[in-house]
Motif scaffolding. Structure first.
Motif, short mmCIF file in Angstrom:
data_model
loop_
_atom_site.label_atom_id
_atom_site.label_comp_id
_atom_site.label_asym_id
_atom_site.label_seq_id
_atom_site.Cartn_x
_atom_site.Cartn_y
_atom_site.Cartn_z
N ALA A 161 0.75 -1.18 0.05
CA ALA A 161 -0.13 0.12 -0.13
C ALA A 161 0.74 1.06 0.09
N ALA A 162 1.98 1.26 0.62
CA ALA A 162 2.96 2.48 0.76
C ALA A 162 3.39 2.51 -0.62
N ASP A 163 3.79 1.50 -1.24
CA ASP A 163 4.27 1.93 -2.61
C ASP A 163 3.42 2.36 -3.69
N LEU A 164 2.05 2.02 -3.58
CA LEU A 164 1.05 2.36 -4.28
C LEU A 164 0.84 4.02 -4.03
N ARG A 165 0.75 4.16 -2.70
CA ARG A 165 0.48 5.88 -2.46
C ARG A 165 1.76 6.60 -3.05
N LEU A 166 3.06 5.93 -2.76
CA LEU A 166 4.13 6.78 -3.32
C LEU A 166 4.15 6.86 -4.68
N ALA A 167 3.55 5.96 -5.61
CA ALA A 167 3.16 6.24 -7.08
C ALA A 167 2.10 7.04 -7.41
N GLY A 168 1.58 7.72 -6.45
CA GLY A 168 0.34 8.97 -6.48
C GLY A 168 -0.81 8.22 -6.55
N LEU A 169 -1.17 7.08 -6.16
CA LEU A 169 -2.41 6.32 -5.96
C LEU A 169 -3.26 6.56 -4.75
N SER A 170 -4.28 7.11 -4.70
CA SER A 170 -4.75 7.47 -3.22
C SER A 170 -5.52 6.18 -2.69
N ARG A 171 -5.78 6.20 -1.33
CA ARG A 171 -6.43 5.34 -0.67
C ARG A 171 -7.73 4.94 -1.32
N HIS A 172 -8.47 6.06 -1.82
CA HIS A 172 -9.89 6.05 -2.39
C HIS A 172 -9.71 5.35 -3.50
N ILE A 215 -7.17 3.14 -4.43
CA ILE A 215 -6.99 1.70 -4.20
C ILE A 215 -8.01 0.97 -3.71
N SER A 216 -8.93 1.50 -2.90
CA SER A 216 -10.21 0.74 -2.49
C SER A 216 -11.09 0.52 -3.58
N ALA A 217 -11.32 1.50 -4.35
CA ALA A 217 -12.02 1.43 -5.40
C ALA A 217 -11.69 0.28 -6.46
N ALA A 218 -10.36 0.17 -6.65
CA ALA A 218 -9.98 -0.95 -7.80
C ALA A 218 -10.13 -2.38 -6.90
N VAL A 219 -10.03 -2.44 -5.58
CA VAL A 219 -10.39 -3.72 -5.10
C VAL A 219 -11.88 -3.77 -4.92
N ALA A 220 -12.64 -2.89 -4.95
CA ALA A 220 -13.97 -3.10 -4.96
C ALA A 220 -14.38 -3.70 -6.44
N ASP A 221 -13.97 -3.14 -7.62
CA ASP A 221 -14.16 -3.45 -8.88
C ASP A 221 -13.52 -4.74 -9.42
N GLY A 222 -12.69 -5.41 -8.52
CA GLY A 222 -11.92 -6.57 -8.98
C GLY A 222 -10.71 -6.25 -9.73
N THR A 223 -10.25 -5.01 -10.24
CA THR A 223 -9.29 -4.65 -10.79
C THR A 223 -7.88 -5.29 -9.97
N ILE A 224 -7.87 -5.10 -8.66
CA ILE A 224 -6.87 -5.78 -8.07
C ILE A 224 -7.47 -6.27 -6.89
#
Length: 278
Positions: free
Chosen positions: A16-27, A29-38
């Motif tokens: 999660a820390a790497d994803l946020r460092l890449a500019g991806l917000s918690r929102h 990330i949560s949305a990508a989990v919810a729609d099955g992307t990740i």
């Protein structure tokens, strides 16, 4: 940034820390989990869905790939790919069918779930058959990625005698794993071996044995038509210069070194008996 593409570029997993460092917000990330992307592999660790990679397997058990399983990540020579997962999992229980290694004591790979090069090689020296660990170490040392002195310093004591014996087989330069395997076979047979000898009119040859027999080890690149033509010319030039020549390909050097050595010894015996004299 596309979150799935980012994960794919990092072996399919990321914290999660790497994803946020890449500019991806918690929102996001949560949305990508919810729609099955990740998918959320475990707390703070995300991956691509239906990912069968070794990276995913390592992340699921909070472990690091090491030994033969980590060789591709450091572009190390290997004689065969890993048939089982080699993992460093600390005190945790490794997955069934995997091979557990000790704790990692050196910095890990900066982003992949992979042990650091030092631990990968030390684990290989303790785990793999002699020649399989030798080619991995030879590759890393030959490129200057790590030093023999460093590895020896990490392998003191009686229990590391076997590992140190492998380090003694590393040579200053090997252009391919075939060279290090052939060199080991020739030296153990008690032959006088010189490596990378420059012969006028021929160029550099892999081995000069007993100062008259040229031995070349041919990898896949030597099957290319242009290289075949060049090798024939070098063979002829070697004979004109007064040397005998033997060439060995991957199959003999790796899988049947005893046949390679038998041919070398047969030529030496003929030479000593006057078989090539007028």
């Amino acid at each position: 940034m596309n979150i799935a593409s980012y994960l794919a570029s990092r072996g399919g997993t990321a914290t999660a820390a790497d994803l946020r460092l890449a500019g991806l917000s918690r929102h996001r990330i949560s949305a990508a989990v919810a729609d099955g992307t990740i998918v959320r592999i475990r707390r703070g660790q995300y991956g691509l869905p239906l990912d069968p990679s070794a990276y995913r397997a390592a992340c699921e058990v909070t472990g690091l790939l090491t030994c033969l399983s980590a060789a591709p990540d450091y572009a190390l020579w290997t004689l065969m790919p890993a048939q089982s997962l080699h993992l460093s999992v600390g005190h945790r229980t490794p997955p069934p069918g995997s091979i557990a290694h000790g704790r990692c004591r050196h910095p890990r790979h900066p982003w992949l779930p992979v042990a650091g090069l030092a631990d990968v090689l030390i684990h290989a020296l303790h785990c793999l058959p002699e020649l399989e660990s030798l080619v991995m170490v030879q590759c890393a040392v030959g490129r200057g990625d790590i030093s023999l002195d460093f590895l020896r310093g990490k392998l003191d004591g009686n229990r590391n005698g076997r590992a140190r014996a492998v380090l003694d087989l590393v040579i200053p330069r090997a252009d391919s794993l075939l060279e290090v395997l052939a060199n080991t076979a020739f030296c153990r047979a008690g032959l006088h071996v010189r490596r990378h000898v420059e012969i006028p009119g021929v160029g550099e040859v892999d081995f000069l044995i007993e100062d008259f027999l040229v031995v070349e080890t041919d990898g896949e690149s030597h099957l290319a038509p242009q290289q075949v033509k060049k090798d024939r010319g070098r063979n002829n030039a070697s004979v004109v210069a007064g040397y005998l020549v033997l060439r060995f390909g991957y199959d003999l050097v790796v899988h049947h070194p005893e046949r390679m050595l038998a041919q070398v010894l047969a030529v030496l015996e003929l030479w000593r008996g006057g078989g090539f004299h007028p």
